[in-house]
Enzyme design. Structure first.
Site, PDB file in Angstrom:
ATOM      1  N   SER A  73       0.792  -1.234   0.000  1.00  0.00           N
ATOM      2  CA  SER A  73       0.000   0.000   0.000  1.00  0.00           C
ATOM      3  C   SER A  73       0.822   1.281   0.000  1.00  0.00           C
ATOM      4  O   SER A  73       0.252   2.363  -0.154  1.00  0.00           O
ATOM      5  CB  SER A  73      -0.959   0.006   1.189  1.00  0.00           C
TER       6      SER A  73
ATOM      7  N   LYS B 106       0.195   3.457  -2.873  1.00  0.00           N
ATOM      8  CA  LYS B 106      -0.853   4.483  -2.885  1.00  0.00           C
ATOM      9  C   LYS B 106      -0.270   5.894  -2.929  1.00  0.00           C
ATOM     10  O   LYS B 106      -0.923   6.829  -3.408  1.00  0.00           O
ATOM     11  CB  LYS B 106      -1.755   4.321  -1.662  1.00  0.00           C
TER      12      LYS B 106
ATOM     13  N   TYR C   9     -10.602   2.526   5.506  1.00  0.00           N
ATOM     14  CA  TYR C   9      -9.458   2.260   4.631  1.00  0.00           C
ATOM     15  C   TYR C   9      -9.832   1.211   3.602  1.00  0.00           C
ATOM     16  O   TYR C   9     -10.373   0.151   3.946  1.00  0.00           O
ATOM     17  CB  TYR C   9      -8.289   1.785   5.482  1.00  0.00           C
TER      18      TYR C   9
ATOM     19  N   GLU D  14      -0.152   9.923   5.278  1.00  0.00           N
ATOM     20  CA  GLU D  14      -0.821  10.205   6.557  1.00  0.00           C
ATOM     21  C   GLU D  14       0.142  11.000   7.423  1.00  0.00           C
ATOM     22  O   GLU D  14       1.323  10.674   7.514  1.00  0.00           O
ATOM     23  CB  GLU D  14      -1.238   8.886   7.216  1.00  0.00           C
TER      24      GLU D  14
ATOM     25  N   LYS E  10       3.597   6.068   5.775  1.00  0.00           N
ATOM     26  CA  LYS E  10       2.686   5.118   5.136  1.00  0.00           C
ATOM     27  C   LYS E  10       3.233   3.713   5.329  1.00  0.00           C
ATOM     28  O   LYS E  10       4.435   3.480   5.192  1.00  0.00           O
ATOM     29  CB  LYS E  10       2.539   5.397   3.635  1.00  0.00           C
TER      30      LYS E  10
ATOM     31  N   SER F 283       1.785  -3.601   2.794  1.00  0.00           N
ATOM     32  CA  SER F 283       2.007  -5.037   2.937  1.00  0.00           C
ATOM     33  C   SER F 283       1.423  -5.790   1.756  1.00  0.00           C
ATOM     34  O   SER F 283       0.403  -5.384   1.187  1.00  0.00           O
ATOM     35  CB  SER F 283       1.340  -5.572   4.212  1.00  0.00           C
TER      36      SER F 283
END
Length: 389
Positions: free
Chosen positions: A90, A93, A176, A298, A341, A344
């Site tokens: 991820s 992203k 999420y 984040e 961030k 996995s």
């Protein structure tokens, strides 16, 4: 017994990142000090979590270093080296967010646009009222973490979205979701008139000087592609899935990833369009407890305690819906934050974090999906030690 290779120091230099020169031991902190800091944390981390191999990227004071540990393949015994490719899950992203930021900056889309503008097949569905921003920050109304098993191609994807009914009003709850940000990336690519995969390969990766980053690893690079290892120790790599490229598809090296992080802290060498794209991705759009949600990224006010970081990266934050406070207008990027961030796949575990105000950042790449709290704690320990140097 976990084998730890002798780390390679100064694999990346500031000349690659920010136009400077390579680091030497006279710098403070220098390679020896950084090696000691990293070794103290990474060696026990690998042993405690049975991690076969890791690559760690560090950026500090405008200089970057890569440290390689262990093996990329148990079968061949190949050691992790500068060209070893890891799945980053991820953390992909953040690349999707960069592409969406690029699309907004170039006028191809607006985050306030409704999703159906770029996928007319969804007209008449709930997506008539769901914005691109809602998809990008997981507030579409409760899209799940993963697609159901019967969503296997474009047609079943569209059918799923058309039938899906939100549990919450758009923009009110964060859940999420790969199905959310995956569609966000797909629609961003649609707005630019190219496939997502091509835009990554031809636009985003080159813009950051990433020469060993891929959605689809080419055949001549497969020897460098590490094997991930499942909980029972079996070799595994990510399998294809709907919107996998957009949500968790990037494979890359520690050298490329630390370059990407450094450019996210200081984009002076980037094209102006991508500097502005980074700004879009790092803006704050929603507040959830101590965490500010950007696009992909984040953020936390800095300094931040380890407990707050662990809470923000907990399974509770991933698996449960949370009320959000929409920040309108969005909060522009700040220096006094820690930006992070996790990522996995079944066989790989990644964590990246950086603090612009301190000019420090870290990339942890591992070929085992080990617990997120262990990743966050390790990175926090290293960053804290680097800040004290």
């Amino acid at each position: 017994m976990i084998r730890v290779s002798r780390p390679n120091l100064g694999i990346l230099a500031a000349g690659l990142l920010l136009g400077g020169t390579a680091a030497h031991a006279a710098d403070n902190p220098g390679p020896k000090e950084i090696k000691h800091i990293v070794d103290q944390t990474i060696r026990p981390l690998m042993k405690e979590n049975d991690i076969p191999g890791m690559a760690v990227g560090i950026t500090v004071g405008g200089k970057a270093y890569v440290f390689n540990y262990g093996i990329a393949s148990k079968k061949s015994g190949q050691k992790v080296n500068d060209e070893t490719l890891f799945e980053i899950g991820s953390v992909s992203k953040t690349f999707t967010a960069t592409l969406a930021g690029y699309a907004q900056v170039t006028g191809a889309l607006s985050l306030s646009d409704k999703a159906t503008k770029y996928l007319p097949a969804l007209a008449g569905s709930s997506f008539d009222t769901i914005s691109l921003l809602d998809l990008g920050v997981y507030t579409a109304g409760g899209l799940p973490l993963q697609f159901p098993d019967n969503v296997t191609d474009q047609a079943t994807m569209v059918a799923y979205y058309k039938d899906w009914q939100p549990a919450y009003a758009p923009g009110t709850h964060r859940l999420y979701s790969n199905a959310s940000i995956g569609l966000f990336g797909y629609l961003a690519a649609q707005s630019l008139g190219q496939s997502f995969d091509d835009l990554m390969a031809q636009k985003v990766f080159p813009a950051f000087g990433l020469t060993h980053s891929y959605i689809h690893v080419p055949q001549n690079k497969m020897a460098s592609y590490a094997y991930g290892y499942s909980k029972d120790g079996k070799p595994i790599r990510v399998r294809p899935g709907v919107l996998d490229s957009e949500a968790y598809g990037v494979k890359t090296t520690a050298s490329d990833m630390i370059r990407f992080l450094a450019a996210n802290m200081n984009g002076a060498k980037l094209d102006d369009t991508f500097r502005r794209a980074i700004s879009v991705a790092q803006s704050g759009y929603d507040k959830i407890g101590d965490m500010t949600q950007g696009l992909g990224w984040e953020m936390y006010d800095y300094p931040v305690t380890l407990d707050r970081l662990l809470a923000g990266n907990s399974s509770d934050m991933v698996l449960k819906p949370h009320d959000v406070t929409r920040l309108s207008p969005p909060v522009p990027p700040r220096q006094d934050v820690l930006i992070n961030k996790t990522g996995s796949t079944n066989g790989f575990g990644t964590y990246v974090a950086f603090v612009p105000a301190k000019n420090i950042g870290i990339v942890l790449l591992a070929n085992r999906n080990y617990p997120t709290p262990a990743r966050v704690t390790a990175a926090y320990q290293i960053l804290t030690a680097l800040e004290k140097q």
